[in-house]
Design a protein around this motif. Structure first.
Motif, mmCIF file in Angstrom:
data_model
loop_
_atom_site.group_PDB
_atom_site.id
_atom_site.type_symbol
_atom_site.label_atom_id
_atom_site.label_comp_id
_atom_site.label_asym_id
_atom_site.label_seq_id
_atom_site.Cartn_x
_atom_site.Cartn_y
_atom_site.Cartn_z
ATOM 1 N N VAL A 395 -79.630 23.540 -24.365
ATOM 2 C CA VAL A 395 -78.743 22.580 -24.752
ATOM 3 C C VAL A 395 -78.850 22.187 -26.503
ATOM 4 C CG1 VAL A 395 -80.694 20.574 -24.668
ATOM 5 C CG2 VAL A 395 -78.218 20.128 -24.439
ATOM 6 N N ASP A 396 -79.649 22.747 -27.122
ATOM 7 C CA ASP A 396 -79.623 22.318 -28.493
ATOM 8 C C ASP A 396 -78.939 23.800 -29.220
ATOM 9 O OD1 ASP A 396 -80.233 19.771 -29.133
ATOM 10 O OD2 ASP A 396 -82.538 20.011 -28.647
ATOM 11 N N LEU A 462 -73.227 20.310 -16.497
ATOM 12 C CA LEU A 462 -72.527 19.126 -16.134
ATOM 13 C C LEU A 462 -73.726 17.748 -15.695
ATOM 14 C CD1 LEU A 462 -70.063 17.458 -16.236
ATOM 15 C CD2 LEU A 462 -69.502 18.254 -13.921
ATOM 16 N N GLY A 463 -74.727 18.569 -15.012
ATOM 17 C CA GLY A 463 -75.695 17.710 -14.309
ATOM 18 C C GLY A 463 -76.561 16.800 -15.558
ATOM 19 N N ASN A 464 -76.849 17.311 -16.864
ATOM 20 C CA ASN A 464 -77.620 16.792 -17.726
ATOM 21 C C ASN A 464 -76.875 16.236 -18.826
ATOM 22 O OD1 ASN A 464 -78.060 18.650 -20.050
ATOM 23 N ND2 ASN A 464 -78.067 20.068 -18.328
ATOM 24 N N ILE A 465 -75.675 17.108 -19.378
ATOM 25 C CA ILE A 465 -75.005 16.556 -20.588
ATOM 26 C C ILE A 465 -74.594 15.376 -20.559
ATOM 27 C CG2 ILE A 465 -73.176 17.527 -22.121
ATOM 28 C CD1 ILE A 465 -74.126 20.425 -21.601
ATOM 29 N N PRO A 466 -73.721 14.744 -19.826
ATOM 30 C CA PRO A 466 -73.422 13.563 -19.793
ATOM 31 C C PRO A 466 -74.132 12.359 -20.142
ATOM 32 C CG PRO A 466 -72.256 14.555 -18.182
ATOM 33 C CD PRO A 466 -73.407 15.467 -18.491
ATOM 34 N N TRP A 467 -75.569 12.673 -19.874
ATOM 35 C CA TRP A 467 -76.768 11.608 -20.340
ATOM 36 C C TRP A 467 -77.002 11.708 -21.616
ATOM 37 C CZ3 TRP A 467 -76.823 8.121 -16.832
ATOM 38 C CH2 TRP A 467 -76.631 8.423 -15.537
#
Length: 577
Positions: A395-396, A462-467
């Motif tokens: 993610v980073d 999509l499971g984590n990036i919106p957070w």
């Protein structure tokens, strides 16, 4: 001795000082901020200066001039800042226990609906199952809407405390109920706790995390959410053949909340909230633990930059009412664009249909002919957990935007395959799934495998990036913006949870999953045109991206400039050594 900056690096910072868009000044969009908000917050006697003589004082003076209009505390480079200290790990995992509550509760209901049978006064109808499931989502919607705005007044920690208390009460109410109405009420109370936690914990972690590891640390919460789902399925499978076993499933949900209550004493308040309350000393202490290898002077520089942005936010808060700040999310372009992205990503996360698997997977797999449907649902949850760990790694370095653009097409294809195999399966039962039918196990396995590919791609993106939504908003509207985005998430969840069984009956199971594939394609188009890369940008710096447009190109340029300047600073540091 080395410093974060040096006289030779003065030109390196000039791109911000001379850029007309470099500050957080609202003068382009709102008259409520004066130029005073851009003045240095630390006076000369507030900074810890070492006895370096006239040349040392001159160097410090030049450093102050360079960072006077700086908004990115991440540009103060310190040794080991890309490493996560044990102090930060402890804080993140203690806070992320709320994520365990979130994940456990969303998955636990799947096993409960299969084994509850007539314990609430009779067999549950589809409408009652949807009411029990969606009541949690409705509670989460209200809790999420309340959470961020409440935390702006109370701080982040008290909201985490409230979430735990509410969750414990809801879990015990469910475990003791004997009617559908009380079950729905218990699920609603638990939902309030889930909504409070799902909003505040990513926001809290994001404000504590160093810039370079913020995405990874916020994703930790998503990892723990998926772990909670795996645990819920495991416990559900264990109690499947136990009389009133579902009461144990919902009652055990109180245990993580109790653990977090005991750990709250070790959690500090967010440094930005402390600075908002003028508690500079405590903020300095926390930052010193987050950056243990930094010199006191480097911490002073980080605090100086952070205080400048916080002071501007405080001036805005003092000069505006709560209603005016809500309106500013619509009327001020940068805020509006941040809100659009936050809400769009959250609604995409729900309309892709993933939570139908969390809520109804055991029901669906039971109809497809799997003997231990809850155990099969646990496989889905485990894949979700496993690939959230993958997200933690990428993610980073890969970035939020690129991850979304890569994983969404995989979701589209896998959902189309699910719809195709369901169409084949149901061709012999009038296009609908009929419980007790003898469906071919081979085709049922194809449905399962396609779903696993879908879940893997969902968990990675999509499971984590919106957070990561907290990073999108300026401090003065961060709580409100995060609340609205979270409420959007739970509104979408309410629609999905409350309509899935009815939707399958109305347009067939194949049609339902085909519709989810369409929504995933729309999400990809949105991300391509409107979602800028925020990886590597400080919280204060992200808002600059949205000043004129959605900032897809501007973000790319800022990240490129930062990389070049970071390399030059490292060269300066090596030369000075």
């Amino acid at each position: 001795m080395t410093h974060a900056t040096s006289p030779s690096s003065k030109s390196i910072s000039s791109w911000r000082t001379h850029s007309p868009k470099a500050s957080l000044d609202y003068s382009h969009t709102s008259p409520i901020v004066t130029s005073s908000s851009l003045q240095p917050l630390l006076q000369p006697d507030e900074v810890e200066l070492e006895d370096e003589g006239e040349s040392g004082f001159q160097a410090r003076r030049e450093e102050r001039e360079q960072i006077q209009n700086e908004v990115d505390e991440g540009m103060i480079v310190v040794k080991g800042e890309d490493q996560i200290t044990s102090f930060v790990w402890i804080l993140v995992f203690a806070a992320a226990i709320s994520g365990l509550l979130f994940g456990y509760d969303t998955a636990a209901i799947s096993g409960v609906l299969v084994i509850i049978k007539g314990d609430l006064g009779g067999s549950l109808t589809d409408w009652q199952k949807e009411a029990i499931t969606s009541s949690t989502t409705f509670g989460a919607l209200l809790g999420g809407l309340l959470s961020g705005a409440l935390s702006d007044y109370t701080g982040r920690k008290p909201v985490i405390l409230l979430a735990n208390i509410v969750f414990i009460l809801g879990s015990l109410l469910q475990a003791a109920c004997h009617s559908v109405d009380i079950m729905v009420t218990g699920r609603f109370v638990v939902g309030l706790g889930v909504g409070l936690a799902s909003c505040i914990v990513p926001l809290y972690i994001g404000e504590l995390a160093p810039t370079k590891t913020r995405g990874r640390l916020v994703t930790i919460n998503a990892v723990v959410v998926t772990l909670g789902q795996v645990i819920a399925y495991g416990i559900g499978a264990s109690f499947q053949n136990v009389s009133n076993g579902w009461r144990w499933i919902v009652g055990l949900g109180a245990l993580p909340a109790i653990i977090q209550l005991l750990s709250l004493g070790f959690l500090p308040e967010s440094p930005r909230i402390l600075l908002l309350r003028s508690n500079v000393h405590s903020a300095h202490q926390i930052l010193s633990k987050i950056y243990p290898l930094a010199t006191p002077h480097q911490i002073d520089q980080k605090v100086d930059i952070m205080r400048r942005a916080v002071k501007q936010s405080k001036e805005i808060n003092d000069r505006t009412t709560f209603g005016e700040r809500i309106r500013s999310l619509i009327l001020i372009g940068a805020n509006r664009r941040a809100l659009i992205i936050g809400c769009a990503l959250q609604i995409s996360q729900q309309f892709c249909g993933f939570n139908t698997l969390m809520y109804y997977s055991a029901t669906l797999f039971a109809i497809l002919g799997f003997k231990n449907a809850t155990a099969v649902g646990m496989i889905v949850a485990f894949v979700n957990f496993l690939f959230t760990l993958v997200a933690l790694k990428i993610v980073d370095p890969l970035g939020r935007r690129m991850t979304m653009l890569t994983t969404l097409p995989v979701m589209v294809v896998s959902l189309i395959l699910v719809a195709f195999f369901l169409h084949i399966l149901t061709s012999q039962t009038g296009g609908i799934l009929v419980e007790g039918s003898d469906y071919p196990i081979t085709t049922s396995l194809c449905v399962l495998l396609s779903m696993l590919v879908y879940v893997a791609s969902y968990a990675t993106g999509l499971g984590n990036i919106p957070w990561q939504q907290g990073e999108l908003f300026r401090l003065e509207v961060r709580g409100i913006g995060t609340s609205i985005s979270t409420a959007t998430c739970w509104t979408g969840n309410l629609i999905i949870a409350g309509t899935f069984l009815s939707l399958m009956n109305a347009i067939t199971p194949a049609g339902a999953f085909g519709l989810y594939a369409f929504f995933c394609m729309m999400s990809w188009i949105f991300c391509y045109f409107f979602y800028p890369e925020t990886s590597g940008l400080s919280l204060e710096e992200v808002s600059i991206v949205f000043e004129n447009d959605f900032g897809v190109l501007k973000s790319r340029q800022i990240r490129k400039d930062k990389l070049e300047k970071s390399k030059m600073l490292e060269v300066d540091r090596l030369i000075n050594e």
